[in-house]
Design an enzyme around this catalytic site. Structure first.
Site: not given
Length: 266
Positions: A143, A156
């Protein structure tokens, strides 16, 4: 329906929806048979039936929770033992948008287990098998938050930074083994991971949300072009090249036998 010979088998994790389901669709249409892994067996079975009907490819379904050690071990065994597997797509992941002081540490541990431990163990299962056969492709879905530590939940973000660093190491170590490692860094993508994380993607500005189809199609073009890191939403690809060049140059300046002058005691 295709009757052409298979290009091999692609094992896709997190394949029951979103990015994983689109990868399954695109790879089947490229001539790969599939092993689809996810927790939602009903959705996997439905996807398998559609892809088999549309492409004629063999599509096997494996219901597995990759945060469960026993389930994870089953997938590892398949990657080690099935000589037909030529692609691993490490897509299964979990996310959170909760700030540290509001986050449940048990949930954070689940995110680490799925985003780091499962991805690492599956890669460690696949890489030796690919090396022994002299071919294979590993696609790790990261990501853009991995290079933007101020965005979203800290755990995360850290797991996605791990994916980038781990993939860089793999690229370095496996290049001479004829194993390709691609890191894909999506930005905001229209999947239900956002809702599970705490913010439906529909609540984000439409101008920053990419469709799953566009994201995967761009990632596969990047794979075809030989990219090591693919960022579908970055207009100027040279920006990443400059960033990487600067990072690698900086890493050569850390080794000194004494502290630098600014840390000298007065």
């Amino acid at each position: 329906m295709s009757n052409s010979l298979s290009k091999g088998v692609a094992l896709v994790t997190g394949a029951s929806g979103g990015i994983g389901a689109v990868y399954a669709d695109r790879l089947a249409k490229r001539g790969f048979d599939l092993i689809l892994v996810a927790r939602n067996e009903a959705r996997l079975t439905s996807l398998s039936a559609r892809l088999t009907s549309e492409t004629g490819r063999s599509v096997k379904v494996l219901r597995a929770d990759l945060s469960n050690k026993a389930d994870l071990a089953k997938v590892e065994a398949i990657l080690r033992d099935d000589p037909n597997i030529t692609i691993l797509v490490n897509n299964a992941r979990a996310a959170s948008v909760a700030p540290l002081l509001d986050a449940d540490v048990e949930r954070m541990e689940e995110i680490i287990s799925l985003n780091i431990t499962a991805l690492t163990r599956l890669t460690y299962a696949a890489a030796p098998a690919f090396a022994a056969r002299g071919a294979g492709t590993i696609i790790n879905i990261g990501s853009v938050v991995g290079i933007s530590p101020e965005t979203l939940n800290g755990v995360y973000r850290a797991t996605k930074l791990y994916v980038i660093a781990f993939s860089h190491s793999l690229q370095h170590e496996l290049a001479d083994k004829c194993i390709r490692v691609q890191t894909v860094l999506p930005g905001a993508t229209a999947t239900d991971i956002w809702e599970k994380a705490g913010i439906p993607y529909q609540n984000l500005p439409a101008s920053i949300v990419m469709s799953t189809e566009d994201m995967v199609d761009a990632a596969l073009v990047g794979l075809d072009q030989g990219e090591l890191v693919t960022i579908p939403g970055l207009y100027d690809g040279d920006e990443w090249t400059r960033f990487e060049t600067a990072r690698r140059a900086l890493s050569l300046r850390f080794g000194n036998s004494v502290p630098v002058p600014r840390y000298e005691l007065e």
